[in-house]
Design a protein around this motif. Sequence first.
Motif, PDB file in Angstrom:
ATOM      1  N   SER A  81       0.861  -1.186   0.000  1.00 35.47           N
ATOM      2  CA  SER A  81       0.000   0.000   0.000  1.00 35.47           C
ATOM      3  C   SER A  81       0.892   1.229   0.000  1.00 35.47           C
ATOM      4  CB  SER A  81      -0.946  -0.003   1.206  1.00 35.47           C
ATOM      5  OG  SER A  81      -0.252  -0.279   2.390  1.00 35.47           O
ATOM      6  N   GLY A  98      -2.844   2.307   3.692  1.00 38.05           N
ATOM      7  CA  GLY A  98      -1.989   1.451   4.511  1.00 38.05           C
ATOM      8  C   GLY A  98      -2.786   0.593   5.479  1.00 38.05           C
ATOM      9  N   CYS A 102      -3.003  -3.464   5.540  1.00 40.03           N
ATOM     10  CA  CYS A 102      -2.700  -4.248   6.730  1.00 40.03           C
ATOM     11  C   CYS A 102      -3.858  -5.186   7.077  1.00 40.03           C
ATOM     12  CB  CYS A 102      -2.407  -3.308   7.901  1.00 40.03           C
ATOM     13  SG  CYS A 102      -1.898  -4.166   9.409  1.00 40.03           S
ATOM     14  N   GLY A 105      -4.226  -8.028   4.620  1.00 37.38           N
ATOM     15  CA  GLY A 105      -3.201  -9.040   4.884  1.00 37.38           C
ATOM     16  C   GLY A 105      -3.556  -9.918   6.068  1.00 37.38           C
ATOM     17  N   LYS A 111       1.642 -11.509   3.537  1.00 29.45           N
ATOM     18  CA  LYS A 111       2.561 -10.490   4.026  1.00 29.45           C
ATOM     19  C   LYS A 111       2.186  -9.135   3.431  1.00 29.45           C
ATOM     20  CE  LYS A 111       6.557 -13.395   5.058  1.00 29.45           C
ATOM     21  NZ  LYS A 111       8.010 -13.565   4.910  1.00 29.45           N
ATOM     22  N   ARG A 112       2.410  -8.066   4.201  1.00 29.90           N
ATOM     23  CA  ARG A 112       2.011  -6.750   3.726  1.00 29.90           C
ATOM     24  C   ARG A 112       3.107  -5.718   3.991  1.00 29.90           C
ATOM     25  NH1 ARG A 112       0.151  -9.217   8.423  1.00 29.90           N
ATOM     26  NH2 ARG A 112      -0.077  -7.755  10.124  1.00 29.90           N
ATOM     27  N   TYR A 114       3.855  -1.428   3.840  1.00 30.78           N
ATOM     28  CA  TYR A 114       3.340  -0.060   3.742  1.00 30.78           C
ATOM     29  C   TYR A 114       4.483   0.855   3.323  1.00 30.78           C
ATOM     30  CZ  TYR A 114       1.398   4.467   5.180  1.00 30.78           C
ATOM     31  OH  TYR A 114       0.960   5.764   5.204  1.00 30.78           O
ATOM     32  N   SER A 152       1.886  -3.025   9.576  1.00 30.57           N
ATOM     33  CA  SER A 152       2.244  -3.907   8.468  1.00 30.57           C
ATOM     34  C   SER A 152       3.567  -4.581   8.788  1.00 30.57           C
ATOM     35  CB  SER A 152       2.361  -3.114   7.164  1.00 30.57           C
ATOM     36  OG  SER A 152       1.102  -2.608   6.763  1.00 30.57           O
ATOM     37  N   SER A 153       3.792  -5.745   8.186  1.00 27.40           N
ATOM     38  CA  SER A 153       4.992  -6.518   8.502  1.00 27.40           C
ATOM     39  C   SER A 153       6.276  -5.763   8.164  1.00 27.40           C
ATOM     40  CB  SER A 153       4.961  -7.839   7.735  1.00 27.40           C
ATOM     41  OG  SER A 153       3.720  -8.481   7.911  1.00 27.40           O
TER      42      SER A 153
END
Length: 376
Positions: A81, A98, A102, A105, A111-112, A114, A152-153
């Motif tokens: 994102s 974002g 998240c 995901g 997995k995500r 930002y 996010s990851s």
Amino acid sequence: MKKEIPKLKVLFLTYGGAHYKILNMLNKKFSAIFLMNVKFKEAFSKIFFHLEKLKINYIGSKFNFFFDAISNSRKSDIILSNCPFSGAVSFFTSPFSGAIGCLAGMFSGKKRVYIMCSDYYECFLISQKLNKLQKIAYGWLVRLMLWIACRSSLVIVLSHHLEKVAKRHGARKIKIVPIYGIDMTIFKPKSKRINFGTDKNIILTTARLCPEKGVEYVLEAVSKINDVFLVMVGPGNSKELNDIITRLNIRDRVKVIGEVDPVSIADYYNSCDVFILPSKTEGLGFSSGEAMACKKPVIASNVGGVSDMVIDGKTGILVPPADPDALCRAIKRVLGSKALAKRLGENGYEHVKNNFEEKVVTEKFVTAIYEYYNGG
């Protein structure tokens, strides 16, 4: 024969918009699905000839955007994102993108990532589009969306300043990659200059012509110097600008060009004697890098991540934000010394070539995504 590794399937979400360079990079390096707010369809059609062949899915409402994101996330390996495109209400649209990335995901187990390109809460606070009561009422919402987005990851930021901002909003894994990159086959020194009908020194600024970009401070600085002519490139409120120009009585020393396509703008950089970035807030300040790639001396506000690009006294001159007197002194200093102007231009060019050239940045970004996906 060496077996070709399949490209990662990337779902790219942006409720605002996106720079065409990001879209081209994702389209070339990944198998990408694009979701974008429909209100940017017209804006993108204006620069469509700069886009490679790709299909953008335009979504009308936040409700549909959320459910389309979840649906498409199941077909993807990773979710990205992104921050918005010029003219977007960035402090709302980017955190929203974002946050949706998240949440999508979390629903899909993917997995995500930002991508944070600016300090959106700072943009929110200094914006003149909202009054004090609206800022009090909506401030918590912007902070909440930023907190969700930063959960996010992986959070990719443009500068060391934004790394601190991301940490403040709860990011745990952060990578610094100045993702746009500068195409030095387009932004390069040229001897041919645009004729603006004056023999005065040309001062250039390229940005959205809005209060957040500090354009009024350039106008005030120019009003204090007789031998300069200001060229302003970028979309924005021409009425508000005209009112300031009239008040300062500098109509004969300012030319407002309006929006220019992202390739032709290189001609404007090559036609100036000094480039100015007077912003109140910036994630990094890529326009200053584009000017450096054309070997032009740069003067910029010392805000946000600008100091990653403009190293004071070496690749440009930094001045305090919202200070037209400091801008005026810096302009006089650069125009008063050809040796200084040349040194800043040469150093800036090498700095961009080594750290922000498009090929270098693309390699860093792709490597960061694949390493993260593979557990790095």
